[in-house]
Design a protein around this motif. Structure first.
Motif, PDB file in Angstrom:
ATOM      1  N   VAL A 137      18.667  24.458  40.295  1.00 52.88           N
ATOM      2  CA  VAL A 137      19.779  24.475  41.499  1.00 52.88           C
ATOM      3  C   VAL A 137      19.187  24.568  42.727  1.00 52.88           C
ATOM      4  CG1 VAL A 137      21.823  25.578  42.165  1.00 52.88           C
ATOM      5  CG2 VAL A 137      21.547  25.517  39.780  1.00 52.88           C
ATOM      6  N   ASP A 138      19.539  23.394  43.427  1.00 52.23           N
ATOM      7  CA  ASP A 138      18.763  23.430  44.702  1.00 52.23           C
ATOM      8  C   ASP A 138      17.170  23.465  44.793  1.00 52.23           C
ATOM      9  OD1 ASP A 138      21.176  23.448  45.918  1.00 52.23           O
ATOM     10  OD2 ASP A 138      21.522  25.525  46.237  1.00 52.23           O
ATOM     11  N   GLY A 139      16.512  22.894  43.631  1.00 53.87           N
ATOM     12  CA  GLY A 139      15.318  22.846  43.681  1.00 53.87           C
ATOM     13  C   GLY A 139      14.575  24.004  42.887  1.00 53.87           C
ATOM     14  N   HIS A 140      15.300  25.209  42.311  1.00 50.00           N
ATOM     15  CA  HIS A 140      14.746  25.965  41.858  1.00 50.00           C
ATOM     16  C   HIS A 140      15.037  26.056  40.208  1.00 50.00           C
ATOM     17  CE1 HIS A 140      13.483  27.524  45.658  1.00 50.00           C
ATOM     18  NE2 HIS A 140      14.591  27.619  46.052  1.00 50.00           N
ATOM     19  N   GLN A 141      14.178  26.316  39.473  1.00 45.37           N
ATOM     20  CA  GLN A 141      14.514  26.357  37.939  1.00 45.37           C
ATOM     21  C   GLN A 141      15.385  27.485  37.768  1.00 45.37           C
ATOM     22  OE1 GLN A 141      11.447  25.730  35.051  1.00 45.37           O
ATOM     23  NE2 GLN A 141      12.784  26.394  33.406  1.00 45.37           N
ATOM     24  N   LEU A 142      16.473  27.142  36.975  1.00 41.71           N
ATOM     25  CA  LEU A 142      17.279  28.423  36.695  1.00 41.71           C
ATOM     26  C   LEU A 142      17.174  29.018  35.178  1.00 41.71           C
ATOM     27  CD1 LEU A 142      18.939  30.205  38.588  1.00 41.71           C
ATOM     28  CD2 LEU A 142      21.112  28.945  37.884  1.00 41.71           C
ATOM     29  N   PHE A 143      17.221  27.876  34.421  1.00 37.51           N
ATOM     30  CA  PHE A 143      16.948  28.301  33.009  1.00 37.51           C
ATOM     31  C   PHE A 143      16.729  27.101  32.172  1.00 37.51           C
ATOM     32  CE2 PHE A 143      21.670  27.385  33.545  1.00 37.51           C
ATOM     33  CZ  PHE A 143      21.950  26.318  32.611  1.00 37.51           C
ATOM     34  N   ASP A 144      16.350  27.396  30.842  1.00 37.26           N
ATOM     35  CA  ASP A 144      16.278  26.387  29.862  1.00 37.26           C
ATOM     36  C   ASP A 144      17.286  26.443  28.627  1.00 37.26           C
ATOM     37  OD1 ASP A 144      13.832  25.546  31.161  1.00 37.26           O
ATOM     38  OD2 ASP A 144      12.569  26.205  29.776  1.00 37.26           O
ATOM     39  N   PHE A 145      17.574  25.472  28.170  1.00 33.38           N
ATOM     40  CA  PHE A 145      18.877  25.407  27.028  1.00 33.38           C
ATOM     41  C   PHE A 145      18.319  24.706  26.037  1.00 33.38           C
ATOM     42  CE2 PHE A 145      22.696  24.211  25.041  1.00 33.38           C
ATOM     43  CZ  PHE A 145      23.591  25.520  24.935  1.00 33.38           C
ATOM     44  N   TYR A 146      17.841  25.219  24.932  1.00 35.38           N
ATOM     45  CA  TYR A 146      17.460  24.400  23.770  1.00 35.38           C
ATOM     46  C   TYR A 146      18.451  23.342  23.381  1.00 35.38           C
ATOM     47  CZ  TYR A 146      12.974  26.292  24.716  1.00 35.38           C
ATOM     48  OH  TYR A 146      11.828  26.635  25.376  1.00 35.38           O
TER      49      TYR A 146
END
Length: 170
Positions: A137-146
């Motif tokens: 979001v807005d260039g920042h990694q927020l999470f991974d979802f497998y």
């Protein structure tokens, strides 16, 4: 010479935007509006390296919005949901889940911060990698979802609804 170029461009613009019937509605075919709820096709489905870009503006007094990547758009039986993202503003949460063969999995909620602000623009990128979706979001990694849907190429529909205005999709 510059004047003739401008005249030529405006002539071309005039031809491109006018229809033989002079109908302003016809322009909607070429320049569709990104209205919510939105449902669109992902050409070729998902695959590692493919990215979905969603840009918009959060509503003025938002309660929630939802983004789903699904395997088709069937409602009966319901299409598998590869990932559902639900931004809830009251609790400042970004919930994630998937539904395979009619069964919802375990909901994921952990995020380092809530990135959405009322009446402000945002840019979401959903990057498909081999084992997971990676969300920025807005260039920042927020999470991974497998991945819970095995066949990535069957993930071919994006659905967006809720308290937001879409400005760009890609």
């Amino acid at each position: 010479m510059a004047g003739s170029l401008v005249e030529r461009e405006s002539m071309l613009d005039g031809r491109r935007l006018s229809s033989p019937l002079g109908s302003p509605v016809q322009a909607e075919v070429y320049f569709p509006r990104l209205t919510t709820p939105f449902c669109g096709h992902i050409k070729g489905g998902m695959r590692p390296g493919k990215k979905i870009l969603i840009m918009g503006i959060v509503g003025l007094n938002p309660e929630s919005f939802e983004i789903r990547l699904t395997c088709g758009d069937s409602e009966d039986p319901p299409a598998d949901v590869a990932i559902e993202l639900k931004a809830e503003f009251g609790e400042k949460q970004l919930l994630r889940n998937a539904c395979v063969s009619g069964e919802w999995g375990e909901e994921e909620t952990a995020i380092p911060y809530f990135p959405f602000i009322s009446d402000q623009p945002f840019r979401i990128e959903i990057l498909c990698e081999h084992p997971r979706f990676r969300l920025f979001v807005d260039g920042h990694q927020l999470f991974d979802f497998y991945h819970r849907v095995e066949a990535l190429s069957t993930i071919d529909t994006v659905r967006i609804s809720g308290d937001l205005q879409l400005t760009k999709l890609g």
